[in-house]
Structure formats: C-alpha cells, structure tokens
Design a protein around this motif. Structure first.
Motif, short mmCIF file in Angstrom:
data_model
loop_
_atom_site.label_atom_id
_atom_site.label_comp_id
_atom_site.label_asym_id
_atom_site.label_seq_id
_atom_site.Cartn_x
_atom_site.Cartn_y
_atom_site.Cartn_z
N ASN A 1 112.55 48.22 98.32
CA ASN A 1 112.18 47.35 97.21
C ASN A 1 113.48 46.77 96.64
OD1 ASN A 1 111.41 46.15 94.80
ND2 ASN A 1 109.86 47.71 94.34
N HIS A 2 113.70 45.48 96.86
CA HIS A 2 114.96 44.87 96.45
C HIS A 2 115.05 44.64 94.95
CE1 HIS A 2 114.95 43.50 100.80
NE2 HIS A 2 116.00 44.28 100.68
N HIS A 3 113.97 44.85 94.25
CA HIS A 3 113.97 44.63 92.80
C HIS A 3 114.23 45.93 92.03
CE1 HIS A 3 112.68 40.52 93.46
NE2 HIS A 3 111.73 40.97 94.26
N GLU A 4 114.35 47.03 92.77
CA GLU A 4 114.69 48.32 92.15
C GLU A 4 116.10 48.69 92.59
OE1 GLU A 4 111.85 51.34 92.86
OE2 GLU A 4 110.13 50.15 92.21
N LYS A 5 117.00 48.89 91.63
CA LYS A 5 118.39 49.13 91.93
C LYS A 5 118.67 50.61 92.21
CE LYS A 5 120.19 45.27 89.18
NZ LYS A 5 121.07 44.88 88.06
N GLY A 6 119.59 50.84 93.10
CA GLY A 6 120.15 52.18 93.27
C GLY A 6 119.33 53.14 94.09
N LEU A 7 118.23 52.71 94.70
CA LEU A 7 117.42 53.63 95.49
C LEU A 7 117.98 53.73 96.91
CD1 LEU A 7 113.80 52.67 94.40
CD2 LEU A 7 115.25 54.53 93.55
N PRO A 8 118.29 54.93 97.38
CA PRO A 8 118.85 55.07 98.72
C PRO A 8 117.80 54.91 99.80
CG PRO A 8 118.50 57.24 97.77
CD PRO A 8 118.15 56.24 96.69
N ILE A 9 118.26 54.57 101.00
CA ILE A 9 117.42 54.61 102.19
C ILE A 9 117.64 55.97 102.81
CG2 ILE A 9 117.01 53.58 104.46
CD1 ILE A 9 118.06 50.94 103.28
N ASN A 10 116.62 56.79 102.82
CA ASN A 10 116.79 58.22 103.15
C ASN A 10 116.81 58.50 104.64
OD1 ASN A 10 116.96 59.24 100.45
ND2 ASN A 10 114.78 58.80 100.24
N ILE A 11 117.70 57.84 105.34
CA ILE A 11 117.92 58.10 106.76
C ILE A 11 119.30 58.72 106.92
CG2 ILE A 11 118.20 57.07 109.05
CD1 ILE A 11 116.24 54.90 108.22
N LEU A 12 119.33 59.96 107.36
CA LEU A 12 120.59 60.67 107.57
C LEU A 12 120.95 60.76 109.04
CD1 LEU A 12 120.07 63.66 105.09
CD2 LEU A 12 121.15 61.44 104.65
N ASN A 13 119.93 60.72 109.92
CA ASN A 13 120.13 60.84 111.36
C ASN A 13 119.30 59.78 112.07
OD1 ASN A 13 121.69 63.51 111.41
ND2 ASN A 13 119.85 64.09 110.28
N PRO A 14 119.70 59.36 113.28
CA PRO A 14 119.00 58.28 113.97
C PRO A 14 117.50 58.52 114.17
CG PRO A 14 121.10 58.68 115.03
CD PRO A 14 120.93 59.76 114.00
N GLY A 15 117.09 59.78 114.26
CA GLY A 15 115.68 60.06 114.51
C GLY A 15 114.83 60.23 113.27
N ASP A 16 115.42 60.13 112.08
CA ASP A 16 114.65 60.31 110.85
C ASP A 16 113.59 59.21 110.70
OD1 ASP A 16 116.19 62.48 110.30
OD2 ASP A 16 117.38 61.52 108.73
N ARG A 17 112.40 59.62 110.29
CA ARG A 17 111.31 58.68 110.02
C ARG A 17 110.98 58.72 108.53
NH1 ARG A 17 108.20 56.74 114.29
NH2 ARG A 17 108.93 57.41 116.36
N ILE A 18 110.93 57.55 107.91
CA ILE A 18 110.68 57.50 106.47
C ILE A 18 109.55 56.54 106.11
CG2 ILE A 18 113.06 58.11 105.88
CD1 ILE A 18 113.59 55.15 105.31
N GLY A 19 108.94 55.93 107.12
CA GLY A 19 107.92 54.92 106.86
C GLY A 19 106.59 55.25 107.51
N LEU A 20 105.88 54.19 107.90
CA LEU A 20 104.55 54.30 108.51
C LEU A 20 104.59 53.72 109.92
CD1 LEU A 20 102.50 53.00 105.43
CD2 LEU A 20 102.66 55.38 106.21
N PRO A 21 103.65 54.11 110.77
CA PRO A 21 103.63 53.57 112.14
C PRO A 21 102.96 52.20 112.25
CG PRO A 21 101.95 55.24 111.91
CD PRO A 21 102.71 55.24 110.61
N TYR A 22 102.59 51.62 111.12
CA TYR A 22 101.87 50.35 111.11
C TYR A 22 102.28 49.53 109.89
CZ TYR A 22 99.17 53.18 107.86
OH TYR A 22 98.80 54.01 106.82
N ILE A 23 101.88 48.24 109.90
CA ILE A 23 102.03 47.36 108.74
C ILE A 23 100.67 47.23 108.09
CG2 ILE A 23 102.66 45.05 107.95
CD1 ILE A 23 104.34 44.79 110.54
N GLN A 24 100.59 47.50 106.80
CA GLN A 24 99.32 47.39 106.07
C GLN A 24 99.21 45.99 105.45
OE1 GLN A 24 96.71 50.01 105.56
NE2 GLN A 24 95.78 47.99 105.26
N VAL A 25 98.07 45.34 105.67
CA VAL A 25 97.83 44.03 105.10
C VAL A 25 96.35 43.95 104.72
CG1 VAL A 25 97.28 42.95 107.33
CG2 VAL A 25 98.14 41.54 105.47
N SER A 26 96.05 43.16 103.72
CA SER A 26 94.65 42.94 103.36
C SER A 26 93.95 42.24 104.51
CB SER A 26 94.55 42.09 102.10
OG SER A 26 93.22 41.65 101.90
#
Length: 520
Positions: free
Chosen positions: A204-229
């Motif tokens: 979220n580019h409108h929220e400052k200071g939030l890290p992207i929580n990837i420490l290692n190449p295999g870390d997963r932090i999201g979803l396996p799909y894109i959600q859309v209406s």
C-alpha cells in the motif's frame, strides 16, 4: 508407467500426472466471448495494461483481433491511438501485432520486438524506458495515462473473481486493480497444477513505513491469485495458443570464459569472508551469458545450495535442478524454451516448492534486494574506462530493449557484476570504450566488470585506477593499445586530472564506426 490426462484423452508417459484441460464454471460461461467480440468493445483511443514478461504469459488472441479491427476500420477513415503497458517484453501477437497497425503511440516499460524497436528508433512510437520497480507508482499516482482495459492471460477464473495467472506475474495485479475493465484470455496450454506457484502481494503506497516481510527468496507473503469483482470482468476468451517459444543458443567460448571468471571471483570473495560460505542469493539477467554462468555453477563442485531472487527464470535452472543444487528460485516469469516448458509441465507438481512467481514490484523491489544481499549479474552493451555502463542504446541514440530491472538490482545488491564479450560485429566494435555513448549505470553504482579477457574489481578504486584495471583486464588486445593511447593523451590534455578525458575525442570511436563501420 504413469498416465497423463489431457482433456479427455489418456496418453502414456513416464512422468507424473498433470492436468491439461479447459476449465469452466458459471462465471466463465456468462462472460465467454470471442476475441473479435472483445476487440470490438475496446475504445479507439485506449490505454491497455497487459500481462506478459520476457515474453511469458501474455495475451495473444485479443491483441491480434484488435489489430485486425484497426486495419479494417482504417480503410473507413477511422483513427486509433494505443498506449500499451506490459510487465516487460511480450510476444509477436501483442507487441508485434499492435506495432504493425501504426496505431501504437506509447509503450512502457521494456520491449524487445524488432518491428516495435524500429518504430521507436524512427520516432513513430514513444517509449518510456523505466526501472521496472518504478512502474507501479507511476500508474497508481496518475503520472501515466489511466488504464482503460486490462488484458491478462490466466489458467483459471473462479465464480467469485479469483484470477490464477499463467507463467508470469509482471504488472498484472496492478493493471487489473487500476483498469476500468478486465478481459481474460483463459488458456489451456498450462496444467492447472500451476495454481499455487504465484505469490501475489502489492504494498500500500499510501501507508508509510510498512516493511515488505520477505527475508528469504522462498518466503510467501501474498495470495496465489488476484482477487477482482466479477462485475469488473467484461469478457473471457478461451485460448489454446502457447507463448512464443524462446530459443537459447549453446553458450560459446566467450560466454564460458566469462562464466569461469565470475565463478572464480565468487570463490575468492568467499575465501576473503565477504560472501558467507552458505552463499548469497543470485539475480541473473536474460541471455546466453547468464545461462552460461548458471550452467557452470551446476557443474562446479565448489557451488551448492543455490538460491535465486531474480526477474526471469530460464532453461539454465534445469541444470541446477539436475545437479541437486537449486534450493529456490523467486522470479516474475518462467521463460522456457519449448523443450524446457515440456519438462516443467512434466514435473510441475514436484517442483512447486522450487519456484515462486511474484509481481515485478516485489521481484525488483529495492528494499528486498538490499535486505537479502544479492549477487546481481547483468549484461552491458558497452562500458567505459571509468566504469560507466550503457545497457540500452546502440551508438548512443538507438534503443535496443530497455534498462529493465538491471538498475533495480545494480543499485541495491551486495555485489553487482556486469558481463559482456569484449568485441561485437566481428571485432569492429569494442565493448570497452573511452566514454559510453549513453549512461544507464554510472561509476557510483558499478563494481565488477567481466569480459572473456578477464575481470576488473573496481571497488574502492579512484577513477584513474579504474581505467587501468578495465583497460588491462577487460579490453580486447586489438583495442587495448588504442585505449591506453586515449587515456595517456587525456592525462596530458585534460584540465581536470581527477577523471581525465579528451572531450574532443571521447566519442570519436562511435563517430568513426558510424562513418566507416569499424572502431579499429
């Protein structure tokens, strides 16, 4: 012997099962259209955001149908204007088809199609050459024209609007999120077991200071799909057209020598304690040199437990898998040859733990690159004696492909390595020149240069020492004396002695080539 289930046919095979068949549900049946029907819905003045990355997972049928509509309507006097955004380069059915209509007015952020490249260099099509990590903010902040329609390739769409992408992520999530309408090419050219390879996460580019929580190449932090209406999806087109097969050449002697220099240097850095014995993750660019480096790592007993955090994974990754050395490969696209794609499909279930496909904002994000301490390896068109790099422009004015992600990785990696053969055009061009004709990466960002001749480690070197190392270690012998002559003359005539140049002669090699066809 296993069975492979393909649609409603059973085929004998020697690999594990995978499912290659058309999917359907109520949403798909409700939204199904032909490519021509979708093409008819697109405005004459339109900004398209398309899936696709070097070139994997791009739409093929809708762009071709749109190009046919343009050609037909131009005969009636109707004019079209297209802005085309993608992740990076795409195939002939997208970049090529739309470029040939003459209606393509703007392209971002990277391309490699020969027809499109000609239009760019003739001044007919505008091209914004961008760091790939910057594209998202330009879209979300309204700096670039708003996206009218997103067109993406997917392997499945659920009734509640979950879109499972095919072999690339690129900018697809951002384009879908920001487009007025979404159109999907539902391909049956990839097994459904591809579901789960993607890790879709957008900050979220409108929220400052939030890290992207990837420490290692295999870390997963999201979803396996894109959600859309589901209401945003205006059409779904079934497709059985595969990606254009990527052709990889067998690495030549120069590529193998470059790879040997790179591997020797990495082992040297480990002995010095500057790289841990457990290694650091690697980023490798596109092409034969990058493939040669990975293939050499697979064969070298000194290398083990390889991790990759990169933009594109190519066939050379199979060498690492065969050698039992690949731990994980994080990428934004799987760009395989026809043979490589077949092998990937045959092992798709088993290899799910080996690959993560991410949006390019994450694969190229400076924060993540810096945190993991990558070893970045990219190619150059030319380098100069002080360590500046031209990655994009032939003879200073003609665009080749674009900077892509090389800037993202060069500026933020633990080690950045630039590789190039020392000669081009049968020896008529030296890749080492007095001054680059265009600068993409300046001397403050570059560290290591490698040609088949040798390696120059520029870290901690003042300009004049850089020049000596590059000339002695990287330049081809047929140009070495000429480079020394230029440098020694620059020392005499240059008013400033910090970075000596003879400005009357700094670009004379390029001028000579344009006049005579040779720098000799």
């Amino acid at each position: 012997m296993d069975f492979l289930f393909l649609g409603n046919l059973f085929i004998f095979g020697q690999r594990r099962e995978f499912t290659l068949m058309a999917v359907t549900n109520a949403l798909i049946e409700q939204k199904i259209k032909s490519a021509e029907e979708v093409a008819a819905l697109l405005p004459r003045n339109v900004t398209l955001g398309c899936s696709g990355f070097t070139p994997a997972g791009y739409p093929k049928l809708i762009p071709v149908a749109f190009a046919k509509r343009i050609e037909d309507e131009k005969k009636l006097g109707n004019e079209f204007s297209i802005n085309l955004y993608a992740g990076a380069s795409t195939g002939e059915e997208l970049d090529g088809a739309l470029a040939k209509t003459g209606a393509l007015k703007l392209r971002i952020p990277y391309q490699s199609n020969s027809h499109l490249r000609n239009l760019i260099n003739q001044g007919e099509t505008d091209f914004i050459d961008m760091h790939l990590s910057h594209v998202v903010k330009y879209i979300e902040h309204g700096i670039l024209p708003k996206i009218d329609a997103a067109i993406v390739e997917a392997i499945e769409v659920t009734v509640d609007g979950k879109i499972y992408l095919s072999t690339s992520s690129g900018m697809s999530a951002t384009y879908i999120q920001n487009a007025e309408s979404v159109y999907i090419e539902l391909t049956d050219t990839h097994p459904l077991e591809l579901k789960g390879y993607h890790d879709i996460y957008l900050p979220n580019h409108h929220e400052k200071g939030l890290p992207i929580n990837i420490l290692n190449p295999g870390d997963r932090i999201g979803l396996p799909y894109i959600q859309v209406s589901p209401d945003k999806i205006k059409g779904i087109v079934r497709s059985n057209k595969p990606d254009a097969a990527t052709v990889f050449k067998t690495p030549d002697e120069d590529c193998q020598n470059i790879a040997a220099h790179v591997l020797s240097f990495i082992q040297h850095e480990i002995k010095k304690g500057r790289i841990p014995k457990e290694y650091l993750p690697y980023q490798n660019g596109v092409g034969n040199i990058a493939n040669a480096v990975l293939a050499s790592m697979a064969k070298d007993p000194n290398f083990h437990s390889i991790q990759m955090y990169t933009e594109v994974v190519q066939d050379s990754v199979f060498d690492l898998i065969d050698a039992g050395k690949l731990e994980i490969a994080s990428t934004s696209a799987l760009t395989f040859s026809e043979k490589g794609l077949k092998r990937f499909h045959e092992n798709i279930s088993e290899w799910k733990s080996k690959f993560v496909i991410r949006p390019q904002e994450i694969s190229n994000h400076p924060e993540v690159i810096r945190r993991m301490g990558l070893i970045a390896m990219n190619t150059a068109i030319e380098v100069d004696i002080y360590g500046n790099v031209n990655s994009t422009h032939v003879m200073g004015t003609s665009m080749m492909n674009g900077i892509g992600g090389s800037g993202d990785f060069t500026r933020n990696s633990h080690l950045c390595i630039f590789m190039t053969p020392s000669l081009a055009k049968e020896g008529n061009i030296s890749a080492v020149v007095p001054m680059v004709s265009h600068t993409d990466h300046n001397e403050h960002s570059t560290m290591i240069f490698v040609t088949e001749q040798g390696l120059a480690d520029l870290r901690g070197c003042p300009p004049k020492k850089r020049a000596e190392l590059i000339i002695n270690n990287c330049a081809h012998p047929i140009y070495r004396d000429k480079l020394r002559e230029y440098y020694e003359n620059a020392l005499r005539v240059s008013k400033g002695k910090h970075t000596p140049h003879d400005l009357e002669k700094a670009l004379s090699w390029h001028v000579q080539f344009l006049k005579t066809g040779s720098m000799k």
